[in-house]
Motif scaffolding. Sequence first.
Motif, PDB file in Angstrom:
ATOM      1  N   ASN A  75      13.571  -2.716   8.008  1.00 25.87           N
ATOM      2  CA  ASN A  75      12.227  -2.869   7.462  1.00 25.87           C
ATOM      3  C   ASN A  75      12.012  -1.822   6.380  1.00 25.87           C
ATOM      4  O   ASN A  75      12.288  -0.635   6.596  1.00 25.87           O
ATOM      5  CB  ASN A  75      11.177  -2.696   8.563  1.00 25.87           C
ATOM      6  CG  ASN A  75       9.770  -2.868   8.028  1.00 25.87           C
ATOM      7  OD1 ASN A  75       9.456  -3.882   7.426  1.00 25.87           O
ATOM      8  ND2 ASN A  75       8.925  -1.869   8.240  1.00 25.87           N
ATOM      9  N   PHE A  77       9.398   0.033   3.558  1.00 27.72           N
ATOM     10  CA  PHE A  77       7.999   0.287   3.240  1.00 27.72           C
ATOM     11  C   PHE A  77       7.905   1.446   2.257  1.00 27.72           C
ATOM     12  O   PHE A  77       8.874   2.176   2.035  1.00 27.72           O
ATOM     13  CB  PHE A  77       7.177   0.565   4.510  1.00 27.72           C
ATOM     14  CG  PHE A  77       7.625   1.763   5.320  1.00 27.72           C
ATOM     15  CD1 PHE A  77       6.922   2.960   5.258  1.00 27.72           C
ATOM     16  CD2 PHE A  77       8.719   1.688   6.164  1.00 27.72           C
ATOM     17  CE1 PHE A  77       7.313   4.062   6.013  1.00 27.72           C
ATOM     18  CE2 PHE A  77       9.124   2.775   6.932  1.00 27.72           C
ATOM     19  CZ  PHE A  77       8.418   3.964   6.854  1.00 27.72           C
ATOM     20  N   SER A  88       0.801   4.643   3.211  1.00 29.73           N
ATOM     21  CA  SER A  88       1.937   3.733   3.386  1.00 29.73           C
ATOM     22  C   SER A  88       1.475   2.327   3.063  1.00 29.73           C
ATOM     23  O   SER A  88       0.306   1.983   3.276  1.00 29.73           O
ATOM     24  CB  SER A  88       2.483   3.791   4.817  1.00 29.73           C
ATOM     25  OG  SER A  88       1.572   3.202   5.735  1.00 29.73           O
ATOM     26  N   GLU A  90       3.150  -1.855   3.198  1.00 26.30           N
ATOM     27  CA  GLU A  90       4.291  -2.691   3.563  1.00 26.30           C
ATOM     28  C   GLU A  90       3.843  -4.111   3.868  1.00 26.30           C
ATOM     29  O   GLU A  90       2.652  -4.384   4.062  1.00 26.30           O
ATOM     30  CB  GLU A  90       5.004  -2.114   4.780  1.00 26.30           C
ATOM     31  CG  GLU A  90       4.097  -1.966   5.997  1.00 26.30           C
ATOM     32  CD  GLU A  90       4.619  -0.912   6.953  1.00 26.30           C
ATOM     33  OE1 GLU A  90       5.607  -1.211   7.680  1.00 26.30           O
ATOM     34  OE2 GLU A  90       4.069   0.205   6.970  1.00 26.30           O
ATOM     35  N   CYS A 163       9.993  -8.025   3.339  1.00 23.76           N
ATOM     36  CA  CYS A 163       9.479  -6.660   3.211  1.00 23.76           C
ATOM     37  C   CYS A 163      10.212  -5.871   2.135  1.00 23.76           C
ATOM     38  O   CYS A 163       9.613  -5.055   1.431  1.00 23.76           O
ATOM     39  CB  CYS A 163       9.578  -5.942   4.550  1.00 23.76           C
ATOM     40  SG  CYS A 163      11.286  -5.674   5.114  1.00 23.76           S
ATOM     41  N   ALA A 167       8.450  -4.156  -1.065  1.00 23.59           N
ATOM     42  CA  ALA A 167       8.591  -2.716  -1.307  1.00 23.59           C
ATOM     43  C   ALA A 167       9.169  -2.456  -2.700  1.00 23.59           C
ATOM     44  O   ALA A 167       8.725  -1.541  -3.406  1.00 23.59           O
ATOM     45  CB  ALA A 167       9.474  -2.094  -0.234  1.00 23.59           C
TER      46      ALA A 167
END
Length: 245
Positions: A75, A77, A88, A90, A163, A167
């Motif tokens: 994942n 982010f 943050s 994501e 994701c 990002a």
Amino acid sequence: MSSSKSCAIVGSKFTKQLYFDPYADKSSTGGYRVTDEEFRIKLANVIDTEEKIKNASVYSHPLSSRQLTNAKAYNAFIIMETNDWWWSIEKNTEGITIQRSKYLKSVRDMYQRTKRTTGKTSRLEIHKGKTTQGNDITINELINYIWRKDCLNNVYHLLYANCQDFAAMVFDRIELPYDDTVYFDEAADQHDNDADSTSGFYMTVDKALDEVRRCGGSEPFTEHLESYKLRISFKQYVCNQYLMR
């Protein structure tokens, strides 16, 4: 390539909503969800329009604690630092999440107040990747950019809207020069006959959104951007249909 909540090709649970936690380090408060229509308006009430990004980094962590490696399945982010906050942002199979905290660990190590997935070895801990300077971009401009790109309506897909793609898009917007500009003049009707007399100047579309909001007149400009979003959505739909054949 999203969080461990789902490994489906298409995000069947994608809510088209954004989860925003403005005080991720405080136990007495929690996050809330907003729709695309509420996206910019609600966040504008809690974000300082002049809050500039100092730097941004790509982070990653494994999808499962049982993984042996996170070379491909992870994942991704983005973590951003401003003068007063850590942020943050994501995307996963449920939607988009933005968190804000006074402390890095609250947004780096936690996702929606739950500890992020890590593995049994140091290679499967939360990993910091490439970093860039903020390049004079504000948090609010980045929010406007994500809204213009219609990211909340762009359903998660493992192959081309995951994701890692999200990002990369956010990181590139912060890192790379941006020349999508418009001419903005908030006092066009107040100029005299002097050709050199003007208060207008060029700025990015995302900055112009803030200026239009500040001046209190946004309907024509917003309608134009909504039209832009619809065109982007249609192009994405056509692309998705082609790739799913």
